[in-house]
Design a protein around this motif. Sequence first.
Motif, PDB file in Angstrom:
ATOM      1  N   ASN A  76       6.811   5.663 -28.805  1.00 18.40           N
ATOM      2  CA  ASN A  76       5.949   5.384 -27.662  1.00 18.40           C
ATOM      3  C   ASN A  76       6.249   3.990 -27.147  1.00 18.40           C
ATOM      4  N   VAL A  77       5.958   3.789 -25.872  1.00 15.40           N
ATOM      5  CA  VAL A  77       6.262   2.505 -25.255  1.00 15.40           C
ATOM      6  C   VAL A  77       5.119   1.516 -25.495  1.00 15.40           C
ATOM      7  N   ASN A  78       5.498   0.276 -25.651  1.00 14.59           N
ATOM      8  CA  ASN A  78       4.535  -0.795 -25.860  1.00 14.59           C
ATOM      9  C   ASN A  78       3.871  -1.160 -24.540  1.00 14.59           C
ATOM     10  N   ALA A  79       2.680  -1.550 -24.560  1.00 12.58           N
ATOM     11  CA  ALA A  79       2.026  -2.027 -23.353  1.00 12.58           C
ATOM     12  C   ALA A  79       2.639  -3.351 -22.916  1.00 12.58           C
ATOM     13  N   GLN A  80       2.914  -3.475 -21.613  1.00 14.80           N
ATOM     14  CA  GLN A  80       3.472  -4.715 -21.090  1.00 14.80           C
ATOM     15  C   GLN A  80       2.369  -5.774 -21.000  1.00 14.80           C
ATOM     16  N   GLU A  81       2.810  -7.005 -20.815  1.00 14.14           N
ATOM     17  CA  GLU A  81       1.851  -8.072 -20.592  1.00 14.14           C
ATOM     18  C   GLU A  81       1.065  -7.789 -19.316  1.00 14.14           C
ATOM     19  N   ALA A  82      -0.057  -8.452 -19.169  1.00  9.98           N
ATOM     20  CA  ALA A  82      -0.902  -8.236 -18.002  1.00  9.98           C
ATOM     21  C   ALA A  82      -0.101  -8.376 -16.723  1.00  9.98           C
ATOM     22  N   LYS A  83      -0.264  -7.415 -15.828  1.00 14.49           N
ATOM     23  CA  LYS A  83       0.505  -7.387 -14.594  1.00 14.49           C
ATOM     24  C   LYS A  83      -0.319  -7.945 -13.441  1.00 14.49           C
ATOM     25  N   LYS A  84       0.393  -8.556 -12.476  1.00 13.73           N
ATOM     26  CA  LYS A  84      -0.285  -9.021 -11.281  1.00 13.73           C
ATOM     27  C   LYS A  84      -0.778  -7.826 -10.484  1.00 13.73           C
ATOM     28  N   GLN A  85      -1.876  -8.032  -9.774  1.00 12.01           N
ATOM     29  CA  GLN A  85      -2.439  -6.978  -8.946  1.00 12.01           C
ATOM     30  C   GLN A  85      -2.647  -7.489  -7.528  1.00 12.01           C
ATOM     31  N   LEU A  86      -2.407  -6.609  -6.571  1.00 20.49           N
ATOM     32  CA  LEU A  86      -2.650  -6.925  -5.166  1.00 20.49           C
ATOM     33  C   LEU A  86      -3.624  -5.895  -4.614  1.00 20.49           C
ATOM     34  N   GLN A  87      -4.741  -6.376  -4.061  1.00 17.67           N
ATOM     35  CA  GLN A  87      -5.749  -5.498  -3.484  1.00 17.67           C
ATOM     36  C   GLN A  87      -5.432  -5.292  -2.008  1.00 17.67           C
ATOM     37  N   ILE A  88      -5.265  -4.042  -1.612  1.00 20.27           N
ATOM     38  CA  ILE A  88      -4.890  -3.747  -0.229  1.00 20.27           C
ATOM     39  C   ILE A  88      -6.104  -3.238   0.531  1.00 20.27           C
ATOM     40  N   GLN A  89      -6.169  -3.574   1.826  1.00 16.88           N
ATOM     41  CA  GLN A  89      -7.272  -3.137   2.675  1.00 16.88           C
ATOM     42  C   GLN A  89      -6.737  -2.267   3.806  1.00 16.88           C
ATOM     43  N   ARG A  90      -7.539  -1.269   4.177  1.00 16.45           N
ATOM     44  CA  ARG A  90      -7.165  -0.399   5.297  1.00 16.45           C
ATOM     45  C   ARG A  90      -7.363  -1.146   6.618  1.00 16.45           C
ATOM     46  N   THR A  91      -6.470  -0.889   7.574  1.00 13.37           N
ATOM     47  CA  THR A  91      -6.618  -1.475   8.905  1.00 13.37           C
ATOM     48  C   THR A  91      -6.905  -0.383   9.922  1.00 13.37           C
ATOM     49  N   GLN A  92      -7.721  -0.702  10.888  1.00 17.74           N
ATOM     50  CA  GLN A  92      -8.009   0.234  11.963  1.00 17.74           C
ATOM     51  C   GLN A  92      -6.991   0.123  13.094  1.00 17.74           C
ATOM     52  N   VAL A  93      -6.370  -1.045  13.193  1.00 18.44           N
ATOM     53  CA  VAL A  93      -5.355  -1.278  14.227  1.00 18.44           C
ATOM     54  C   VAL A  93      -4.072  -1.690  13.529  1.00 18.44           C
ATOM     55  N   ALA A  94      -3.042  -0.878  13.652  1.00 18.93           N
ATOM     56  CA  ALA A  94      -1.782  -1.161  12.967  1.00 18.93           C
ATOM     57  C   ALA A  94      -1.126  -2.411  13.540  1.00 18.93           C
ATOM     58  N   PRO A  95      -0.586  -3.285  12.697  1.00 16.12           N
ATOM     59  CA  PRO A  95       0.094  -4.478  13.204  1.00 16.12           C
ATOM     60  C   PRO A  95       1.370  -4.103  13.959  1.00 16.12           C
ATOM     61  N   LYS A  96       1.684  -4.904  14.950  1.00 17.03           N
ATOM     62  CA  LYS A  96       2.921  -4.709  15.703  1.00 17.03           C
ATOM     63  C   LYS A  96       4.083  -5.265  14.888  1.00 17.03           C
ATOM     64  N   ILE A  97       5.153  -4.487  14.741  1.00 15.00           N
ATOM     65  CA  ILE A  97       6.296  -4.910  13.928  1.00 15.00           C
ATOM     66  C   ILE A  97       7.236  -5.717  14.814  1.00 15.00           C
ATOM     67  N   ASP A  98       6.986  -7.029  14.851  1.00 15.50           N
ATOM     68  CA  ASP A  98       7.765  -7.901  15.726  1.00 15.50           C
ATOM     69  C   ASP A  98       8.167  -9.217  15.063  1.00 15.50           C
ATOM     70  N   GLY A  99       7.793  -9.414  13.790  1.00 18.19           N
ATOM     71  CA  GLY A  99       8.140 -10.654  13.113  1.00 18.19           C
ATOM     72  C   GLY A  99       7.211 -11.803  13.447  1.00 18.19           C
TER      73      GLY A  99
END
Length: 811
Positions: free
Chosen positions: A16-39
């Motif tokens: 069995n695989v060993n548990a890795q060290e604590a991993k970073k987490q990123l909390q994502i939020q839903r958007t109602q208006v999609a961002p424009k892909i323009d840089g």
Amino acid sequence: MKLPYLTFILITFCFNVNAQEAKKQLQIQRTQVAPKIDGILDDAAWATAEEAAGFIQFRPNINVRDTEGNKTVVKMTYDNSALYIAAHLYDDPSKISKQLSSRDNFGNSDFFGFIVNPNNDAQNDTEFFVFASGTQADAISNPSVGEDFGWNSVWSSAVEIVDDGWIVEMKIPYRCLRFDNDNVETWGIQFHRRFRRDESQYTWNPIDVSKGNIGLYHGELKGLSDLDPPTRLSLYPFISTVQNSFDGVYESNFNAGLDVKFGLTENFTLDATLIPDFSQTGFDNITLNLGPFEQTFSEQRQFFTEGVDLFSKGNLFFSRRVGGAPITDPVTSVNEEVVDYPESVKVLNAIKVSGRTKKGLGLGFFNSFTEKAEATIENIDTKERRLEVVEPFTNYNIIVVDQQFNGNSSIGIINTNVTRESSFRDANVTALTSDITNKRNTYQVRGDLKMSNLNLESGMETGFSSFFAARKAHGNFRYSIDHSYADTKYDPNDLGLQYRNNYNDFGIDINYRTFEPSGKWNRYFANFYVNYTRLANPSSFTGLGMGISANGTFKKLNQMGFNINLRPGKQYDYFEPRKAGSYFITENGVNVNGWWQSNNNKKVALSANIGTETFLENGRDYFDYWFGFGPRFRFNDKFTISYFFYRDHYLGDRGYVAQIGEEVIFGDRDRVEIEQTFNASYNFNPNNTLSLTLRNYWGTVDYEDQLFSLLDNGRVTNATGYTKTTIPDNPDINFTTWNFDLGYSWQFAPGSFVTALYRNQLFNFDTAARDSYTQSLDTLFEQPINHVFSLKLQYFLDYNQVSGLLKKQKS
């Protein structure tokens, strides 16, 4: 022999695989208006998005944190259509490398990478890269096959160079990913950044490069919920025309067809080419082949290069078999000759279905049909012609079941089947595969068991093959042992590729590597190996090989390496004679070679290699030496050219000439090979590329007049009196080829291309082995030239965009 393999695999299967060290987490939020892909990061969605920062270097140094001057800050959001990623990559704008290149070509450019694993299983990643130049790259990746950049998807990105670095925005539609809608609470993610000028690389979640696969070190994406992704259906209609002219014969072809990608479920996708068009496939780099095994080339047809990781299990799938050369030669009488023999067989259609469940179960299905191919045979006396089938209507089929577990291991079964119409041979091959790593990611065991069944006119023929390897997979010092076996009847070559069978080989490898800079080196690697080989039947010794190799990268980013290979004592070659039971002996082979590659970041870079080989054997005066060199000039971020020259000269080479009756004839020969390649590319922008490739190959074989007969003891004798003039055909060879390939590609919309290609090709094959290179080139250009012009338009259609437009028109 089978029992120890299975026992070892079953024991290691329990790890069995060993548990890795604590991993970073990123909390994502839903958007109602999609961002424009323009840089430009002025969208409302980015104002409240959580930041992913604190990147850690893993190459060339380990665990070095980024600074204010080179930090990376990433944000994410999502809606029902896609994931959105924004990254601010801080840097001095004057130091950013941003060479333009073609898609999936990393070139000399900084990059930002987003790696996502919706199943969070540490083994099945989808990777998206954006370069500072604006060029894209994408791949699927797993520990078994590595990164597969043959996979392509349609997604959006934009790059903007700013005062304090550069900015990337990305939109990854859900059609690019495979995931279970009911299990989206935790996805594995990683952000990856490279600085090209010093080859330093950073990731958001730290990586331990000394053990395990990088998927084990992903961070986690939290917060996805209530995903309602649209239908995953992509259509690629195309039209193309090909104009071909050769030796006064002109052909014009027009093609129209459709490629389809359809999400059968959230995790499984169907890919189909309903009316295949491979008219823009490049030329193969053909060379003179004097060996006993077939000459093969890499796959260039996109359908067969992308998304085939599951089908690569067990190495049973060599896609060039589908639509390759016919399997038989026509039967002719003494007064007949073949006047037309097809070089390839037409592919009528091909589909593949593949995917993997949340619990790691991978399923794959591949199927393709090819058309009947016929050779034209002419009666020399009457000039009457007839047709003979050399490849019947054929079905190719693959089924794969593969279970992954523990984030680092898998076990699976794959079956390939080739069914031919009429009395032609059929083939069926099955493999059981395993790749198992222990819980600490420190030791690995691989094992394959394979069985082939050929349905021949003489009856069913069954063969067996196996492979086993165990290795230490962590730390600076590593070692491995392996064993390969195939009996005389194992033959997977109807759909796979194996150059030979009848072997029983053992190997040992011991190596040392570094992970951090030391002295003048960024990193280096050294390896020692021993190979002991035998026949499977009869169980006879065939050879012993050993050697050392080393390579490394200096801190100034120059690279070098060398190899020393020894074959002490007698070596028994059972394949060069081309006659069952016969063998040819060589003794005490020595091979030494080395290579150098200068820093590719500089405008002018140079690569070179050199080597030599000989036999320390009484009665042999064999000496082979070779060298190659070539510069690469990068005039600016748009224009690059390169040239490479390679020459190989064999003096006193000895090999097979012919078989007369029961006698195998050998000869001593001088061989010369020269290959020159020239490449140029001009990238107007990330979506417009002009490329040119020139290749010229010349190979000669000049036999000494006195030839030899091969004796039963593996030695040769000239007492039988054979000479070049007393055998039926002159064995001398002069073989020359020329390829010219000019192409322009324009991506005028996401996933939509116009591609124009002009190609020409020349061949010459004769016995003028003593002609000089310039004389051979003059003769080559006296031959009829094959001119090919092709133009193809492919358009990408997303079903959801089409349905949306139809709804608007209706309203």
